[in-house]
Design a protein around this motif. Structure first.
Motif, PDB file in Angstrom:
ATOM      1  N   ARG A   1       0.874  -1.080   0.056  1.00  0.00           N
ATOM      2  CA  ARG A   1       0.000  -0.028  -0.089  1.00  0.00           C
ATOM      3  C   ARG A   1       0.786   1.154  -0.016  1.00  0.00           C
ATOM      4  O   ARG A   1       1.805   1.229   0.676  1.00  0.00           O
ATOM      5  N   GLN A   2       0.335   2.473  -0.627  1.00  0.00           N
ATOM      6  CA  GLN A   2       0.878   3.648  -0.806  1.00  0.00           C
ATOM      7  C   GLN A   2       0.070   4.699   0.123  1.00  0.00           C
ATOM      8  O   GLN A   2      -1.240   4.714  -0.008  1.00  0.00           O
ATOM      9  N   PHE A   3       0.726   5.209   1.341  1.00  0.00           N
ATOM     10  CA  PHE A   3      -0.146   6.203   2.291  1.00  0.00           C
ATOM     11  C   PHE A   3       0.017   7.248   2.142  1.00  0.00           C
ATOM     12  O   PHE A   3       1.474   7.952   1.878  1.00  0.00           O
ATOM     13  N   THR A   4      -0.962   8.246   2.133  1.00  0.00           N
ATOM     14  CA  THR A   4      -0.806   9.676   2.669  1.00  0.00           C
ATOM     15  C   THR A   4      -1.323  10.050   3.945  1.00  0.00           C
ATOM     16  O   THR A   4      -2.404   9.713   4.118  1.00  0.00           O
TER      17      THR A   4
ATOM     18  N   LEU B   1       5.150   6.229   2.177  1.00  0.00           N
ATOM     19  CA  LEU B   1       4.489   7.001   3.211  1.00  0.00           C
ATOM     20  C   LEU B   1       4.794   8.518   2.961  1.00  0.00           C
ATOM     21  O   LEU B   1       5.975   8.787   3.000  1.00  0.00           O
ATOM     22  N   GLU B   2       3.709   9.448   2.492  1.00  0.00           N
ATOM     23  CA  GLU B   2       4.087  10.713   2.403  1.00  0.00           C
ATOM     24  C   GLU B   2       3.158  11.322   3.529  1.00  0.00           C
ATOM     25  O   GLU B   2       2.367  10.881   3.974  1.00  0.00           O
TER      26      GLU B   2
ATOM     27  N   ALA C   1      -5.361  13.116  -2.373  1.00  0.00           N
ATOM     28  CA  ALA C   1      -4.797  11.740  -2.290  1.00  0.00           C
ATOM     29  C   ALA C   1      -5.720  10.742  -2.564  1.00  0.00           C
ATOM     30  O   ALA C   1      -4.916   9.804  -3.160  1.00  0.00           O
ATOM     31  N   GLY C   2      -6.805  10.794  -2.179  1.00  0.00           N
ATOM     32  CA  GLY C   2      -7.580   9.641  -2.718  1.00  0.00           C
ATOM     33  C   GLY C   2      -7.834   9.615  -4.320  1.00  0.00           C
ATOM     34  O   GLY C   2      -8.003   8.529  -4.918  1.00  0.00           O
ATOM     35  N   ALA C   3      -7.863  10.537  -5.013  1.00  0.00           N
ATOM     36  CA  ALA C   3      -7.621  10.884  -6.521  1.00  0.00           C
ATOM     37  C   ALA C   3      -6.611  10.174  -7.332  1.00  0.00           C
ATOM     38  O   ALA C   3      -6.727   9.557  -7.904  1.00  0.00           O
TER      39      ALA C   3
END
Length: 292
Positions: A2-5, A35-36, A53-55
């Protein structure tokens, strides 16, 4: 992977939000996740960051208390974006309702591997516009207490809510409410009306023990007028949820609740209080995908 914001409220819990994220971030990155981090200037800014971020198809993390959790989760409602929490505020009531741990070693695996659970949210309509809340809409002495707690700088956590409650009850005059639940009108005079999606509010108080996050219904808790000493006893019973057995407490259930009063009465959502009645709360079934 997963990529997180992570969207951080740097003032949550006297700046514990940043510290909480650092502990979790190390574990996420050691596992190979990206992670950002974004720091908010306001709840509106947090919502903009969440939508952006969701987009980009990222998992969005709210780091802080119920205020930023409600803002970010509300922005992601009905978008399908996976939503995670790093509880780091005074109340953390939505995280509590989900059964989320606060210890990084227990939380990180949930964020990395947990399956999204679809939970309900609350569409909130008033003269101030449309918003989306996660936990509850509350109108009355508890909203006033929440306002006092939010402006208390010397106390933290449950102590700030308790102090706010004492101050609010000492000055409260019973309000005459008109509560319409799925088209059926009810009159009520007293302290508060709560439309609850979650069992918890006010830093762990169990306002609606039977409320469920995924049943498509809101629990409507109405507390009638009572002598102040009795009301303080009732407040103490919120720790266990046994207040619902008192004759001064009435509970209804519905999908759409309109709350009105005979005078300006404040209402709040997810730890934030900035408006007065009237307000309408509608459940949005299965509208938020939460990692838990």
């Amino acid at each position: 992977m997963r990529q997180f914001t992570a969207i951080v409220n740097p003032t949550a819990g006297a700046s514990t939000g940043v510290a909480a994220l650092l502990r979790v971030a190390r574990l996420l990155r050691e596992a190979g996740a990206e992670l950002e981090t974004e720091y908010t200037r306001s709840l509106e800014h947090a919502q903009d960051l969440a939508r952006e971020a969701g987009a980009r198809k990222r998992v969005v993390l709210a780091v802080g208390g119920d205020g930023i959790t409600g803002a970010v989760g509300g922005a992601l409602s009905e978008t399908g974006t996976p939503f995670g929490l790093v509880p780091a505020g005074r109340g953390n009531d939505f995280a509590r309702a989900l059964g989320l741990p606060t210890e990084p070693d227990a939380l990180a695996p949930i964020l990395l591997e947990g399956s999204p659970r679809l939970v309900d949210t609350i569409e909130v309509d008033s003269a101030h516009g449309r918003t989306v809340a996660l936990g509850s809409v509350y109108a009355g002495v508890d909203a006033l207490a929440n306002r006092h707690a939010n402006h208390t700088r010397l106390l933290r956590g449950a102590a700030s809510y308790y102090f706010g409650g004492l101050r609010a009850v000492a000055t409260w005059r019973p309000a005459a409410y008109r509560v319409t639940v799925d088209g059926e009108e009810h009159t009520h005079r007293g302290y508060t009306v709560v439309a609850a999606n979650s069992a918890y509010y006010g830093s762990g108080r169990i306002i609606a023990p039977d409320a469920r996050l995924d049943d498509g219904l809101l629990e409507v808790v109405m507390i009638r007028h009572a002598p102040r000493l009795l009301f303080f006893s009732l407040m103490n019973e919120l720790k266990t949820g046994t207040h619902v057995n008192r004759p001064e407490v009435e509970i209804l259930r519905g999908r759409e609740i309109r709350i009105e009063a005979d005078r300006p009465v404040p209402y709040g959502t997810d730890g934030e209080v900035d408006a007065n009645l009237p307000v309408t709360a509608r459940v949005l079934p299965g509208s938020l995908a939460v990692l838990c």
